[in-house]
Design an enzyme around this catalytic site. Structure first.
Site, PDB file in Angstrom:
ATOM      1  N   GLN A  46       0.851  -1.194   0.000  1.00 61.00           N
ATOM      2  CA  GLN A  46       0.000   0.000   0.000  1.00 61.00           C
ATOM      3  C   GLN A  46       0.882   1.237   0.000  1.00 61.00           C
ATOM      4  O   GLN A  46       1.938   1.261   0.633  1.00 61.00           O
ATOM      5  CB  GLN A  46      -0.891  -0.009   1.246  1.00 61.00           C
ATOM      6  CG  GLN A  46      -1.858   1.154   1.324  1.00 61.00           C
ATOM      7  CD  GLN A  46      -2.857   1.004   2.465  1.00 61.00           C
ATOM      8  OE1 GLN A  46      -3.334  -0.082   2.744  1.00 61.00           O
ATOM      9  NE2 GLN A  46      -3.169   2.106   3.109  1.00 61.00           N
ATOM     10  N   ARG A  59       2.343  14.339  13.501  1.00 57.08           N
ATOM     11  CA  ARG A  59       1.481  13.170  13.285  1.00 57.08           C
ATOM     12  C   ARG A  59       2.206  11.984  13.894  1.00 57.08           C
ATOM     13  O   ARG A  59       3.367  11.734  13.611  1.00 57.08           O
ATOM     14  CB  ARG A  59       1.240  12.921  11.809  1.00 57.08           C
ATOM     15  CG  ARG A  59       0.367  13.970  11.149  1.00 57.08           C
ATOM     16  CD  ARG A  59      -0.001  13.503   9.743  1.00 57.08           C
ATOM     17  NE  ARG A  59      -0.658  14.552   9.008  1.00 57.08           N
ATOM     18  CZ  ARG A  59      -1.810  14.393   8.370  1.00 57.08           C
ATOM     19  NH1 ARG A  59      -2.430  13.235   8.389  1.00 57.08           N
ATOM     20  NH2 ARG A  59      -2.339  15.400   7.700  1.00 57.08           N
ATOM     21  N   HIS A  62       2.334   6.202  15.362  1.00 58.18           N
ATOM     22  CA  HIS A  62       1.414   5.162  14.921  1.00 58.18           C
ATOM     23  C   HIS A  62       2.127   3.849  14.630  1.00 58.18           C
ATOM     24  O   HIS A  62       3.272   3.838  14.201  1.00 58.18           O
ATOM     25  CB  HIS A  62       0.697   5.609  13.642  1.00 58.18           C
ATOM     26  CG  HIS A  62       0.021   6.930  13.769  1.00 58.18           C
ATOM     27  ND1 HIS A  62       0.019   7.852  12.758  1.00 58.18           N
ATOM     28  CD2 HIS A  62      -0.688   7.478  14.778  1.00 58.18           C
ATOM     29  CE1 HIS A  62      -0.653   8.928  13.140  1.00 58.18           C
ATOM     30  NE2 HIS A  62      -1.091   8.726  14.371  1.00 58.18           N
ATOM     31  N   HIS A 119       5.787   5.099  14.398  1.00 54.84           N
ATOM     32  CA  HIS A 119       6.297   6.095  13.461  1.00 54.84           C
ATOM     33  C   HIS A 119       5.520   7.398  13.607  1.00 54.84           C
ATOM     34  O   HIS A 119       4.312   7.388  13.808  1.00 54.84           O
ATOM     35  CB  HIS A 119       6.148   5.575  12.023  1.00 54.84           C
ATOM     36  CG  HIS A 119       6.430   6.618  11.000  1.00 54.84           C
ATOM     37  ND1 HIS A 119       5.438   7.200  10.241  1.00 54.84           N
ATOM     38  CD2 HIS A 119       7.587   7.199  10.625  1.00 54.84           C
ATOM     39  CE1 HIS A 119       5.984   8.091   9.426  1.00 54.84           C
ATOM     40  NE2 HIS A 119       7.283   8.111   9.642  1.00 54.84           N
ATOM     41  N   TYR A 132       4.311   7.460   1.565  1.00 54.77           N
ATOM     42  CA  TYR A 132       4.645   6.252   2.320  1.00 54.77           C
ATOM     43  C   TYR A 132       4.416   5.022   1.457  1.00 54.77           C
ATOM     44  O   TYR A 132       3.415   4.934   0.760  1.00 54.77           O
ATOM     45  CB  TYR A 132       3.685   6.013   3.477  1.00 54.77           C
ATOM     46  CG  TYR A 132       3.478   7.044   4.506  1.00 54.77           C
ATOM     47  CD1 TYR A 132       3.992   6.852   5.777  1.00 54.77           C
ATOM     48  CD2 TYR A 132       2.699   8.167   4.267  1.00 54.77           C
ATOM     49  CE1 TYR A 132       3.737   7.762   6.779  1.00 54.77           C
ATOM     50  CE2 TYR A 132       2.458   9.085   5.261  1.00 54.77           C
ATOM     51  CZ  TYR A 132       2.983   8.880   6.513  1.00 54.77           C
ATOM     52  OH  TYR A 132       2.735   9.776   7.507  1.00 54.77           O
TER      53      TYR A 132
END
Length: 181
Positions: A46, A59, A62, A119, A132
């Protein structure tokens, strides 16, 4: 590509080798065989893009828990970012330590973050965009996070934090007695 392992085993800064001529340059930004040769996860299922309006936006942090852990290859395609990986691997000698790299559209560097890491990043300029590649698709039931300002990590964010969403602000602090995997 030039692979430079950081102080935490398994995390790499990757720099494309530019082949230049009068037209500009050409460079390889991902190679399954080069990743396999270094024991890195070559499976990329992905790709995502993240755009951030303001300098100082954070951000993270995660990760996806088992059975959907993911490796990430992160590149800044516009602007600049301070990209952070925190080791959450339960058997790691560097558990709860972090490393960071400055990724910019100009330096074209990438950060490879293996499975078992949280991350996150902070934008260093307005209008920063990140691309990403992930080894696993997104599974909401496996999505987790740890606080970006957890005192156990003591991440030295380079800018004043101006924007963090509610979800990232409400992740719990780490309890070292709990297995996160």
């Amino acid at each position: 590509m030039i692979f430079e392992e950081m102080k935490i085993k398994g995390v790499f800064v990757i720099e494309p080798e530019l082949i230049e001529d009068e037209r500009g340059f050409f460079a390889c930004s991902w190679s399954r065989s080069e990743f396999e040769q270094r024991g890195l996860n070559p499976r990329m299922l992905q790709c995502n893009i993240s755009f951030n309006f303001k300098r100082g936006t954070v951000r993270g942090m995660h990760y996806q828990q088992m059975p959907h852990e993911e490796a990430k290859l992160v590149r800044c395609t516009r602007g600049a970012m301070f990209d952070v990986a925190v080791d959450l691997r339960s058997e790691s000698a560097t558990r709860y330590q972090w490393v960071a790299a400055e990724l910019t559209a100009d330096n074209r560097r990438m950060l490879y973050i293996p499975e078992g890491f949280a991350h996150g990043y902070q934008t260093l300029v307005d209008g920063t965009e990140i691309f990403y590649q992930m080894s696993e698709t997104y599974h909401p039931e496996s999505a987790r996070g740890v606080r970006w300002d957890d005192q156990l990590f003591r991440i030295a964010w380079p800018e004043r934090v101006v924007c963090v969403n509610d979800r990232d602000n409400t992740y719990p602090d780490i309890n070292p007695e709990v297995n996160l995997e």
